[in-house]
Design a protein around this motif. Structure first.
Motif, PDB file in Angstrom:
ATOM      1  N   ALA A   1       0.825  -1.205   0.000  1.00  0.00           N
ATOM      2  CA  ALA A   1       0.000   0.000   0.000  1.00  0.00           C
ATOM      3  C   ALA A   1       0.866   1.265   0.000  1.00  0.00           C
ATOM      4  O   ALA A   1       0.572   2.230  -0.718  1.00  0.00           O
ATOM      5  CB  ALA A   1      -0.925   0.002   1.213  1.00  0.00           C
ATOM      6  N   LEU A   2       1.934   1.246   0.773  1.00  0.00           N
ATOM      7  CA  LEU A   2       2.837   2.402   0.812  1.00  0.00           C
ATOM      8  C   LEU A   2       3.488   2.651  -0.543  1.00  0.00           C
ATOM      9  O   LEU A   2       3.591   3.796  -0.993  1.00  0.00           O
ATOM     10  CB  LEU A   2       3.913   2.196   1.888  1.00  0.00           C
ATOM     11  N   ARG A   3       3.919   1.575  -1.192  1.00  0.00           N
ATOM     12  CA  ARG A   3       4.557   1.724  -2.509  1.00  0.00           C
ATOM     13  C   ARG A   3       3.574   2.264  -3.540  1.00  0.00           C
ATOM     14  O   ARG A   3       3.941   3.056  -4.404  1.00  0.00           O
ATOM     15  CB  ARG A   3       5.155   0.396  -2.967  1.00  0.00           C
ATOM     16  N   GLN A   4       2.322   1.844  -3.453  1.00  0.00           N
ATOM     17  CA  GLN A   4       1.316   2.326  -4.406  1.00  0.00           C
ATOM     18  C   GLN A   4       0.963   3.791  -4.157  1.00  0.00           C
ATOM     19  O   GLN A   4       0.703   4.532  -5.098  1.00  0.00           O
ATOM     20  CB  GLN A   4       0.061   1.463  -4.335  1.00  0.00           C
ATOM     21  N   ALA A   5       0.956   4.203  -2.903  1.00  0.00           N
ATOM     22  CA  ALA A   5       0.532   5.556  -2.552  1.00  0.00           C
ATOM     23  C   ALA A   5       1.642   6.601  -2.621  1.00  0.00           C
ATOM     24  O   ALA A   5       1.354   7.788  -2.733  1.00  0.00           O
ATOM     25  CB  ALA A   5      -0.076   5.553  -1.151  1.00  0.00           C
ATOM     26  N   HIS A   6       2.893   6.167  -2.536  1.00  0.00           N
ATOM     27  CA  HIS A   6       4.000   7.119  -2.438  1.00  0.00           C
ATOM     28  C   HIS A   6       5.106   6.782  -3.439  1.00  0.00           C
ATOM     29  O   HIS A   6       5.770   5.747  -3.305  1.00  0.00           O
ATOM     30  CB  HIS A   6       4.582   7.109  -1.019  1.00  0.00           C
ATOM     31  N   PRO A   7       5.351   7.664  -4.402  1.00  0.00           N
ATOM     32  CA  PRO A   7       6.389   7.387  -5.399  1.00  0.00           C
ATOM     33  C   PRO A   7       7.806   7.314  -4.822  1.00  0.00           C
ATOM     34  O   PRO A   7       8.682   6.712  -5.440  1.00  0.00           O
ATOM     35  CB  PRO A   7       6.259   8.540  -6.398  1.00  0.00           C
ATOM     36  N   ASP A   8       8.032   7.890  -3.639  1.00  0.00           N
ATOM     37  CA  ASP A   8       9.358   7.860  -3.026  1.00  0.00           C
ATOM     38  C   ASP A   8       9.565   6.636  -2.142  1.00  0.00           C
ATOM     39  O   ASP A   8      10.581   6.528  -1.446  1.00  0.00           O
ATOM     40  CB  ASP A   8       9.606   9.138  -2.217  1.00  0.00           C
ATOM     41  N   ILE A   9       8.612   5.697  -2.143  1.00  0.00           N
ATOM     42  CA  ILE A   9       8.752   4.434  -1.419  1.00  0.00           C
ATOM     43  C   ILE A   9       8.757   3.315  -2.450  1.00  0.00           C
ATOM     44  O   ILE A   9       7.827   3.177  -3.240  1.00  0.00           O
ATOM     45  CB  ILE A   9       7.618   4.232  -0.394  1.00  0.00           C
ATOM     46  N   THR A  10       9.834   2.538  -2.439  1.00  0.00           N
ATOM     47  CA  THR A  10      10.023   1.458  -3.402  1.00  0.00           C
ATOM     48  C   THR A  10      10.333   0.163  -2.650  1.00  0.00           C
ATOM     49  O   THR A  10      10.539   0.188  -1.432  1.00  0.00           O
ATOM     50  CB  THR A  10      11.172   1.807  -4.377  1.00  0.00           C
ATOM     51  N   PRO A  11      10.388  -0.976  -3.347  1.00  0.00           N
ATOM     52  CA  PRO A  11      10.741  -2.229  -2.665  1.00  0.00           C
ATOM     53  C   PRO A  11      12.118  -2.127  -1.989  1.00  0.00           C
ATOM     54  O   PRO A  11      12.987  -1.367  -2.424  1.00  0.00           O
ATOM     55  CB  PRO A  11      10.754  -3.255  -3.789  1.00  0.00           C
TER      56      PRO A  11
END
Length: 133
Positions: free
Chosen positions: A63-73
């Motif tokens: 969910a964080l990766r989908q909502a925030h472009p600055d969060i990646t795997p």
């Protein structure tokens, strides 16, 4: 947020948490925060850009990766259980502090009760607003 502020915010929050040890097991360019010997945060650089790598619940991670472009795997970590925070305009200090706290709590909750430096329920709210349990 620039990379230096990103890492400093994460480092400062990690140092505020009980029983945290900062180490450099992978060399001088990688700072690792551990609680009771278990890693919950990595500060390093990728292609000259400072990043922060944190443990995350797999559902929250997605969910964080989908909502925030600055969060990646998670960089060089299990992609389901770790996330990478990258410099950019999407993250603020409060969110970084909450994500570091959540990473810490995920590790503490899996420790045997006798080794836990704190009761996870007393550390504070999770990023989703719920109490730690």
């Amino acid at each position: 947020m620039d990379g230096e502020t990103l890492q400093e915010t994460a480092r400062t929050r990690a140092e505020e948490l009980p029983a945290v040890e900062l180490t450099r097991p992978f060399g001088p360019e990688h700072d690792v925060a551990k609680v009771v010997g278990k890693m919950f945060l990595l500060l390093t650089e990728v292609r000259g850009r400072p990043i922060v790598v944190l443990k995350a619940d797999p559902r929250d991670s997605e969910a964080l990766r989908q909502a925030h472009p600055d969060i990646t795997p998670g960089y060089h970590m299990n992609k389901r259980h770790w996330i990478t925070l990258e410099p950019g305009e999407d993250l603020d200090e409060e969110m970084i502090r909450e994500l570091v706290t959540e990473s810490y709590l995920l590790v503490v909750e899996r420790l045997p009760r006798a080794k836990r430096p704190v009761d996870p329920a007393t550390v504070g709210p999770r990023p989703d607003g719920s109490s730690a349990s």
